[in-house]
Write an enzyme that holds these catalytic residues in place. Structure first.
Site, PDB file in Angstrom:
ATOM      1  N   ASP A 147      43.255  47.258  34.603  1.00 42.71           N
ATOM      2  CA  ASP A 147      44.232  48.015  33.814  1.00 42.71           C
ATOM      3  C   ASP A 147      45.361  47.093  33.371  1.00 42.71           C
ATOM      4  O   ASP A 147      45.571  46.013  33.943  1.00 42.71           O
ATOM      5  CB  ASP A 147      44.771  49.209  34.587  1.00 42.71           C
ATOM      6  CG  ASP A 147      45.536  48.823  35.849  1.00 42.71           C
ATOM      7  OD1 ASP A 147      45.095  47.873  36.544  1.00 42.71           O
ATOM      8  OD2 ASP A 147      46.565  49.462  36.159  1.00 42.71           O
ATOM      9  N   HIS A 192      42.383  43.559  38.998  1.00 42.81           N
ATOM     10  CA  HIS A 192      42.538  44.851  38.312  1.00 42.81           C
ATOM     11  C   HIS A 192      42.241  44.703  36.825  1.00 42.81           C
ATOM     12  O   HIS A 192      42.490  43.660  36.217  1.00 42.81           O
ATOM     13  CB  HIS A 192      43.926  45.447  38.544  1.00 42.81           C
ATOM     14  CG  HIS A 192      45.074  44.659  37.989  1.00 42.81           C
ATOM     15  ND1 HIS A 192      45.616  44.901  36.744  1.00 42.81           N
ATOM     16  CD2 HIS A 192      45.804  43.644  38.506  1.00 42.81           C
ATOM     17  CE1 HIS A 192      46.624  44.064  36.530  1.00 42.81           C
ATOM     18  NE2 HIS A 192      46.753  43.291  37.583  1.00 42.81           N
ATOM     19  N   ASP A 236      46.059  36.715  40.682  1.00 42.41           N
ATOM     20  CA  ASP A 236      46.970  37.586  39.929  1.00 42.41           C
ATOM     21  C   ASP A 236      48.390  37.021  40.023  1.00 42.41           C
ATOM     22  O   ASP A 236      49.362  37.752  39.933  1.00 42.41           O
ATOM     23  CB  ASP A 236      46.918  39.016  40.490  1.00 42.41           C
ATOM     24  CG  ASP A 236      47.542  40.033  39.543  1.00 42.41           C
ATOM     25  OD1 ASP A 236      47.809  39.688  38.371  1.00 42.41           O
ATOM     26  OD2 ASP A 236      47.786  41.181  39.970  1.00 42.41           O
ATOM     27  N   GLU A 243      46.406  49.192  39.293  1.00 43.24           N
ATOM     28  CA  GLU A 243      47.390  48.281  39.870  1.00 43.24           C
ATOM     29  C   GLU A 243      48.734  48.406  39.176  1.00 43.24           C
ATOM     30  O   GLU A 243      49.787  48.321  39.818  1.00 43.24           O
ATOM     31  CB  GLU A 243      46.884  46.837  39.773  1.00 43.24           C
ATOM     32  CG  GLU A 243      47.645  45.841  40.628  1.00 43.24           C
ATOM     33  CD  GLU A 243      48.887  45.259  39.965  1.00 43.24           C
ATOM     34  OE1 GLU A 243      49.710  44.643  40.668  1.00 43.24           O
ATOM     35  OE2 GLU A 243      49.036  45.406  38.727  1.00 43.24           O
TER      36      GLU A 243
END
Length: 454
Positions: A88, A86, A180, A153
């Site tokens: 964001d 992601h 992540d 996310e």
């Protein structure tokens, strides 16, 4: 791997400058004022993927922020990996606690400080640069790759599951690869084979139709605070820590000796944890260690209990209402809705006399679980060992990332969680950073994995 070490050393400054450029874009998905910045971050990544040599690079519009897809599908007979991440980031508050501005990336003491440095822009860029390196060095990839990088996310991926359902055939892969997560500590890589699910419920309990004077009514009418304390106390065995909701553990997968042994290899120091937290003792289900309690066992937790007079001094009142917020961390094979149903039945059955109950269910997410013996995971552990000199341990993590279970379920593919962060890198907090030692080693590890997984 020596030629790749040389390649990454020669391009290190260029790669870090690119990362800093991306980190400088305040792509905060939770704040509507940054909607344009989130798109700028997506467009920056789109350009980076094109430069890297990926094909069919597309920004797919959603009701929120766009989902970026790309691929490179020329390795005939080789497996296909879907890389997810992601672009964001979290809000930056409280801003005054940042030592340097969150969107002015700064290097100090071998670390890169910026919002999104470790969660997840830094880790996403590792994949981009690993793919770019192989294409530059060899002209082709050893496996087929697809990418699916979202911009929501940090706000629970509201549009990604629908996107997965609609494009399941286009995103089909032999495995999903995600960076992540984090190492256990410096130099000790880990691969998570389980993430707990989640469900939540809000409880409101009402007695009289108004607050009452304790002198005039005390001892003669029900007290909402007394009632909710009694009700909530019925949820646990205070000695063993077990949840007393009927059927709560019915679908819990048993803890195998292999997994218990893998967790024991982590050599977790419970005494240090107690000291660090200022606790006299830990608490939880009997016969389970701290890591077992927080990784492979389900929980029911009170996150907030409130009602009555909260101000300074004394107010002799009998409250007419009280409230509680409850969340459960769930494990395989628990169904969030089934657990909510069982909790509701328990609460109604144990509601004290004179009280009325209102229940509002909230979030629901399934747990993610995978067998660590899967070849895709074993190859990942081997890749870590080649670069770090230590084979990755297989862990069970207590947190919840609902979209990972969705990938596994919708695409019917194993999910390989190869993280390169560290637990103390302040993700979601001021002074988020990425240890550049793991940026360097992460690039080599991903190249090693891509070249050996087929």
């Amino acid at each position: 791997m020596n030629n790749y070490r040389t390649y990454f050393e020669q391009n290190r400054e260029k790669h870090l400058n690119e990362l800093k450029e991306w980190l400088a874009i305040p792509s905060i998905s939770a704040l509507s004022a940054h909607k344009g910045d989130v798109r700028r971050a997506a467009e920056w990544l789109k350009d980076a993927l094109v430069r890297a040599g990926l094909e069919n690079v597309t920004l797919n519009e959603t009701e929120g922020h766009p989902i970026l897809t790309a691929d490179h599908l020329h390795a005939e007979g080789a497996p296909t990996l879907l890389i997810y991440g992601h672009y964001d980031v979290q809000p930056v508050d409280p801003l005054n606690l940042w030592e340097t501005p969150p969107f002015e990336p700064t290097e100090r003491d071998g670390k890169l400080y910026a919002r999104g440095a470790t969660d997840d822009k830094g880790q996403v860029l590792l994949h981009v640069k690993a793919l770019e390196a192989i294409l530059n060095q060899e002209g082709k990839l050893p496996v087929n790759v697809k990418l699916c990088i979202e911009g929501e996310e940090e706000v629970s991926s509201p549009n990604l599951v629908e996107f997965l359902d609609k494009h399941a055939e286009a995103l089909a892969a032999d495995a999903v690869l995600i960076s992540d997560t984090s190492l256990l500590e410096r130099g000790k890589p880990a691969i998570s084979t389980g993430l707990r699910g989640l469900c939540s419920i809000e409880v409101s309990l009402n007695t009289a139709n108004t607050d009452l004077h304790s002198g005039s009514f005390g001892g003669g009418v029900p007290n909402a605070l007394h009632a909710i304390v009694s009700l909530l106390n019925s949820l646990h065995d205070e000695k063993t820590g077990r949840v007393l909701v009927d059927g709560f553990y019915d679908d819990v997968l048993p803890l195998t000796e292999d997994m218990r042994g893998e967790l024991a290899k982590m050599d977790y120091d419970e005494e240090k944890l107690k000291t660090d937290l200022g606790l006299d003792s830990l608490f939880g289900e009997e016969s389970y260690s701290f890591l077992e309690r927080t990784g492979v066992r389900p929980t029911l937790e009170l996150n907030g209990v409130y009602g009555g007079f909260q101000g300074e001094g004394t107010k002799t009142v009998i409250p007419k209402e009280a409230h509680a917020k409850i969340t459960c961390r769930l494990v395989a094979n628990q169904d969030p809705q089934d657990i909510l149903n069982k909790i509701e039945r328990h609460l109604h059955a144990h509601t004290p006399v004179g009280a009325k109950l209102t229940l509002v269910p909230g979030e629901k997410a399934f747990a993610f679980n995978i067998d660590p013996s899967h070849p895709f995971l074993q190859k990942a552990a081997d890749a870590y060992e080649t670069v770090y000199g230590v084979r990755a341990l297989f862990t069970k993590d207590g947190g919840s990332i609902p979209i990972i279970e969705a990938f596994s379920r919708v695409l019917e593919a194993p999910v390989v969680l190869m993280g390169f962060g560290l637990p103390d890198e302040n993700l979601h907090a001021p002074n988020e950073h990425f240890n550049l030692e793991n940026f360097d080693k992460g690039l080599l590890t991903l190249v090693q994995y891509l070249k050996t997984v087929q």
